[in-house]
Design an enzyme around this catalytic site. Structure first.
Site, PDB file in Angstrom:
ATOM      1  N   PRO A 123       4.945  -4.783  -0.964  1.00  0.00           N
ATOM      2  CA  PRO A 123       4.837  -3.628  -1.863  1.00  0.00           C
ATOM      3  C   PRO A 123       4.595  -4.087  -3.311  1.00  0.00           C
ATOM      4  O   PRO A 123       5.195  -5.065  -3.763  1.00  0.00           O
ATOM      5  CB  PRO A 123       6.208  -2.952  -1.739  1.00  0.00           C
ATOM      6  CG  PRO A 123       7.143  -4.053  -1.371  1.00  0.00           C
ATOM      7  CD  PRO A 123       6.342  -5.031  -0.544  1.00  0.00           C
ATOM      8  N   ARG A 163      -6.902   3.301 -15.138  1.00  0.00           N
ATOM      9  CA  ARG A 163      -6.840   4.033 -13.873  1.00  0.00           C
ATOM     10  C   ARG A 163      -7.531   5.404 -13.914  1.00  0.00           C
ATOM     11  O   ARG A 163      -8.232   5.756 -12.960  1.00  0.00           O
ATOM     12  CB  ARG A 163      -5.395   4.176 -13.364  1.00  0.00           C
ATOM     13  CG  ARG A 163      -4.668   2.842 -13.150  1.00  0.00           C
ATOM     14  CD  ARG A 163      -3.420   2.963 -12.308  1.00  0.00           C
ATOM     15  NE  ARG A 163      -3.739   3.248 -10.925  1.00  0.00           N
ATOM     16  CZ  ARG A 163      -3.757   4.436 -10.382  1.00  0.00           C
ATOM     17  NH1 ARG A 163      -3.408   5.496 -11.079  1.00  0.00           N
ATOM     18  NH2 ARG A 163      -4.101   4.594  -9.134  1.00  0.00           N
ATOM     19  N   GLY A 176       0.762  -1.245   0.000  1.00  0.00           N
ATOM     20  CA  GLY A 176       0.000   0.000   0.000  1.00  0.00           C
ATOM     21  C   GLY A 176       0.787   1.286   0.000  1.00  0.00           C
ATOM     22  O   GLY A 176       0.201   2.369  -0.097  1.00  0.00           O
ATOM     23  N   CYS A 231     -15.261   3.744 -27.416  1.00  0.00           N
ATOM     24  CA  CYS A 231     -16.548   4.426 -27.494  1.00  0.00           C
ATOM     25  C   CYS A 231     -17.192   4.573 -26.124  1.00  0.00           C
ATOM     26  O   CYS A 231     -18.177   3.913 -25.804  1.00  0.00           O
ATOM     27  CB  CYS A 231     -17.450   3.678 -28.455  1.00  0.00           C
ATOM     28  SG  CYS A 231     -16.763   3.753 -30.105  1.00  0.00           S
ATOM     29  N   GLU A 232     -16.621   5.413 -25.304  1.00  0.00           N
ATOM     30  CA  GLU A 232     -17.134   5.732 -23.969  1.00  0.00           C
ATOM     31  C   GLU A 232     -16.634   7.132 -23.638  1.00  0.00           C
ATOM     32  O   GLU A 232     -15.447   7.421 -23.863  1.00  0.00           O
ATOM     33  CB  GLU A 232     -16.536   4.816 -22.895  1.00  0.00           C
ATOM     34  CG  GLU A 232     -16.760   3.358 -23.096  1.00  0.00           C
ATOM     35  CD  GLU A 232     -17.620   2.722 -22.007  1.00  0.00           C
ATOM     36  OE1 GLU A 232     -18.111   3.446 -21.119  1.00  0.00           O
ATOM     37  OE2 GLU A 232     -17.786   1.510 -22.089  1.00  0.00           O
TER      38      GLU A 232
HETATM   39  N1  LLP Z   1      -1.156  -6.850  -0.472  1.00  0.00           N
HETATM   40  C1  LLP Z   1      -2.487  -7.008  -0.598  1.00  0.00           C
HETATM   41  C2  LLP Z   1      -3.170  -7.971   0.244  1.00  0.00           C
HETATM   42  C3  LLP Z   1      -3.187  -6.223  -1.534  1.00  0.00           C
HETATM   43  O1  LLP Z   1      -4.499  -6.362  -1.657  1.00  0.00           O
HETATM   44  C4  LLP Z   1      -2.488  -5.300  -2.341  1.00  0.00           C
HETATM   45  C5  LLP Z   1      -3.168  -4.483  -3.348  1.00  0.00           C
HETATM   46  C6  LLP Z   1      -1.088  -5.197  -2.182  1.00  0.00           C
HETATM   47  C7  LLP Z   1      -0.464  -5.987  -1.220  1.00  0.00           C
HETATM   48  C8  LLP Z   1      -0.244  -4.270  -2.987  1.00  0.00           C
HETATM   49  O2  LLP Z   1      -0.595  -2.956  -2.790  1.00  0.00           O
HETATM   50  P1  LLP Z   1       0.343  -1.779  -3.394  1.00  0.00           P
HETATM   51  O3  LLP Z   1       1.641  -1.844  -2.641  1.00  0.00           O
HETATM   52  O4  LLP Z   1       0.496  -2.032  -4.833  1.00  0.00           O
HETATM   53  O5  LLP Z   1      -0.434  -0.560  -3.104  1.00  0.00           O
HETATM   54  N2  LLP Z   1      -5.687  -1.279  -9.151  1.00  0.00           N
HETATM   55  C9  LLP Z   1      -5.534  -0.312  -8.092  1.00  0.00           C
HETATM   56  C10 LLP Z   1      -4.758  -0.866  -6.934  1.00  0.00           C
HETATM   57  C11 LLP Z   1      -5.370  -2.118  -6.328  1.00  0.00           C
HETATM   58  C12 LLP Z   1      -4.566  -2.664  -5.183  1.00  0.00           C
HETATM   59  C13 LLP Z   1      -5.156  -3.921  -4.653  1.00  0.00           C
HETATM   60  N3  LLP Z   1      -4.422  -4.562  -3.601  1.00  0.00           N
HETATM   61  C14 LLP Z   1      -4.886   0.954  -8.680  1.00  0.00           C
HETATM   62  O6  LLP Z   1      -4.613   0.992  -9.867  1.00  0.00           O
HETATM   63  O7  LLP Z   1      -4.681   1.923  -7.962  1.00  0.00           O
END
Ligand code: LLP
Length: 419
Positions: A276, A314, A241, A346-347
Site C-alpha cells: 500500500p 494530480r 492499489g 502559465c498553462e
Molecule cells: N506497487 C506497485 C508495483 C505500484 O506500481 C504501485 C503504484 C504501488 C504498489 C502503490 O500503489 P498505491 O497503493 O499507492 O495505489 N501518481 C498516481 C499513482 C501512481 C501509482 C503507481 N504505482 C496518482 O497520483 O494517482
C-alpha cells in the site's frame, strides 16, 4: 469533512494544530502531514494481518520524505521501491534491506547492482530482458538474486487509465500467457533464485472486483509453475492499489481486502506481501495555499492561489479531485458559488479545482487542499522556475517538525553552469 480536520473558533485545525498559526510562520504553499493519521492507517493493516505470513511493504513512491519513511520503519514496515534513489532513502530512514522489494520496468544495471549490494528481499521482474540483466549483475557481484515474477493478468482495475497497470495494453509485468515460459527461463539461469510471483493492477481501486479477478488468475498459475519448474514459490506479492476517499468514493477497508487475498492466495507455507502507498499517507496530508488574487472572466470566477500544478499535478494529470477547505470558516457550504481555484503557472491546465462550490475567498485567505499526502510533493517539479514547497510533519507527540525546508533560489539553479 475529512477526519483529522476541525474548525475551532472558525479556524481550521489539522491534527490539533491551527493552520492559520502555522502559515504565519511558514511561507505558503506548504505540505503538512499528520503522523497520527498515518499511524492509524498502518494500524488498520497491521491489525488485520498475521505477522508470520503477511508483510506490509510501503510503496515509497507515494511519499518518500525521510521523516515519513522513518515512521514506516519504526512501525516495522518494509518497502516497495522503484529506483536506486528510493532504495537509498529507505536505507537512510532505517528500513531494513531484507524487507525491501524492488518493482519497475526499467531498473538499470547500476540500480540492480546497488540493490544486490544492499541485500534486498527480492526483485519483482517485469520482462525477460530484465531477468537476464539481473542474472548478469548477480553473476558479476558473485551473489544469488532472489526474484519474483510480476504477472500482468490482463484485468481491468476500473480506475483512471493512467494509473491502470494490469491490462495487456499497459507496459507492466509479464503477460500471464508467457509467465510459465519466463519462469522456466529463470529456472535455467545460474545467478537467480525464484522466490515468488506477484501482480499489481493499478492504483486508487475502489472495488474489490479487480483485485479478486487478478488474484484468481495468479492463483491458477501457481500449481502449473511449481510442477513444471519443480520448485515451491515462497512469496506472493499482491501489489498495492487500495483506494482512498477523495470525494464520495467508498473504498474497501484494508481488513476486507486482506481477507479476500487470503481466501484466494492464502496457501499454507506461502508469505503474502502487500504494497500500500496511497492508503497509508494520502488522507494524512494537506497542501496549504494562500489566495493571491481573484478575478472574473465573463461569468467565470477565478481564485488564484500560490499553489500550482508544479506543486500538485494530480488535477491536471488525472482529473484528480481534492477537497478544498477554507482555513477560516466561511458560512454554509450550500451558499457557496462555483469557482476555479487555479495557480500561477502559465498553462490553462494549471488548476487545483474546477467549477467547485467555493466561498467568497479574498487575497490573503488560506485554503487547505485535502488528500495530498500521497503523490503530492513527490510529483512536484520546478516548472516555471518555482521553488518546491516545504513539507511539515506533525509528530506523534504533536510537535511541528520541518521535514523538508522550502527550496531557495540557490536550490533552483544548483548544478547549472553559465557558459
Ligand atoms: N506497487 C506497485 C508495483 C505500484 O506500481 C504501485 C503504484 C504501488 C504498489 C502503490 O500503489 P498505491 O497503493 O499507492 O495505489 N501518481 C498516481 C499513482 C501512481 C501509482 C503507481 N504505482 C496518482 O497520483 O494517482
Amino acid at each position: 469533512m475529512h477526519s483529522g480536520l476541525e474548525y475551532k473558533e472558525q479556524n481550521l485545525h489539522f491534527g490539533g494544530q491551527s493552520l492559520q498559526q502555522i502559515a504565519a510562520l511558514q511561507e505558503t504553499p506548504f505540505y503538512i502531514y499528520n503522523s497520527q493519521s498515518i499511524l492509524s492507517n498502518i494500524e488498520a493493516w497491521q491489525a488485520a494481518s498475521d505477522p508470520d505470513r503477511h508483510h506490509i511493504c510501503y510503496a515509497v513512491k507515494a511519499n518518500s520524505n525521510l521523516a515519513i519513511l522513518q515512521i514506516m520503519a519504526r512501525q516495522g514496515l518494509g518497502a516497495d521501491i522503484v529506483s536506486g534513489g528510493e532504495l537509498l532513502r529507505c536505507l537512510q530512514a532505517g528500513i531494513p534491506a531484507n524487507r525491501i522489494v524492488y518493482s519497475g520496468v526499467g531498473k538499470t544495471a547500476a540500480e540492480i547492482a546497488l540493490a544486490l549490494e544492499a541485500g534486498i528481499l527480492l526483485f519483482s521482474v517485469e520482462s525477460r530482458q530484465e531477468l537476464e540483466q539481473i542474472n548478469e549483475c548477480a553473476r558479476r557481484a558473485g551473489v544469488l538474486a532472489a526474484i519474483s515474477m510480476r504477472v500482468n493478468p490482463d484485468v481491468d482495475a476500473a480506475t483512471h487509465p493512467y494509473i491502470s497497470t494490469g491490462l495487456t495494453e499497459n507496459k507492466f509485468g509479464i503477460h500471464h500467457d508467457q509467465a510459465l515460459a519466463v519462469f522456466q527461463m529463470a529456472n535455467r539461469l545460474e545467478h537467480v533464485r525464484i522466490s515468488g510471483i506477484g501482480f499489481h493492477i493499478g492504483s486508487q481501486l475502489t472495488s474489490l472486483d479487480g483485485f479478486a479477478a487478478a488474484a484468481q488468475k495468479v492463483r491458477e498459475l501457481i500449481p502449473q509453475i511449481e510442477s513444471e519448474c519443480r520448485l515451491e514459490l515462497e512469496w506472493i506479492d499482491c501489489g498495492g492499489g487500495l483506494g482512498i476517499q477523495y470525494n464520495a468514493e467508498e473504498p474497501p477497508a484494508p481488513a476486507d481486502y486482506m481477507k479476500l487475498m487470503d481466501q484466494i492466495l492464502g496457501i499454507p507455507g506461502k508469505q503474502l506481501a502487500f504494497e500500500p502507498g496511497r492508503h497509508l499517507v494520502g488522507n494524512a496530508g494537506l497542501l496549504v495555499s494562500r489566495v493571491l488574487y481573484t478575478k472574473e472572466n465573463g461569468d467565470r470566477r477565478f481564485i488564484i492561489c500560490d499553489a500550482a500544478m508544479n506543486d500538485l499535478i494530480r488535477p491536471a494529470l488525472y482529473q484528480g479531485y481534492h477537497a478544498v477547505y477554507p482555513v477560516t470558516e466561511h458560512g454554509d457550504p450550500a451558499s457557496w458559488n462555483k469557482a476555479d481555484l487555479v495557480g500561477p503557472v502559465c498553462e490553462s491546465g494549471d488548476f487545483i479545482a474546477r467549477q467547485r462550490p467555493l466561498p467568497n475567498l479574498q487575497a490573503g485567505d488560506l485554503v487547505a487542499i485535502h488528500s495530498t499526502g500521497a503523490y503530492g510533493f513527490v510529483m512536484a517539479s520546478n516548472y516555471n522556475s518555482r521553488m518546491r514547497a516545504a513539507e511539515l510533519l506533525i509528530t506523534p507527540e504533536g510537535d511541528l517538525h520541518l521535514a523538508r525546508r522550502r527550496e531557495t533560489y540557490a536550490d533552483l539553479i544548483r548544478g547549472e553552469q553559465l557558459l
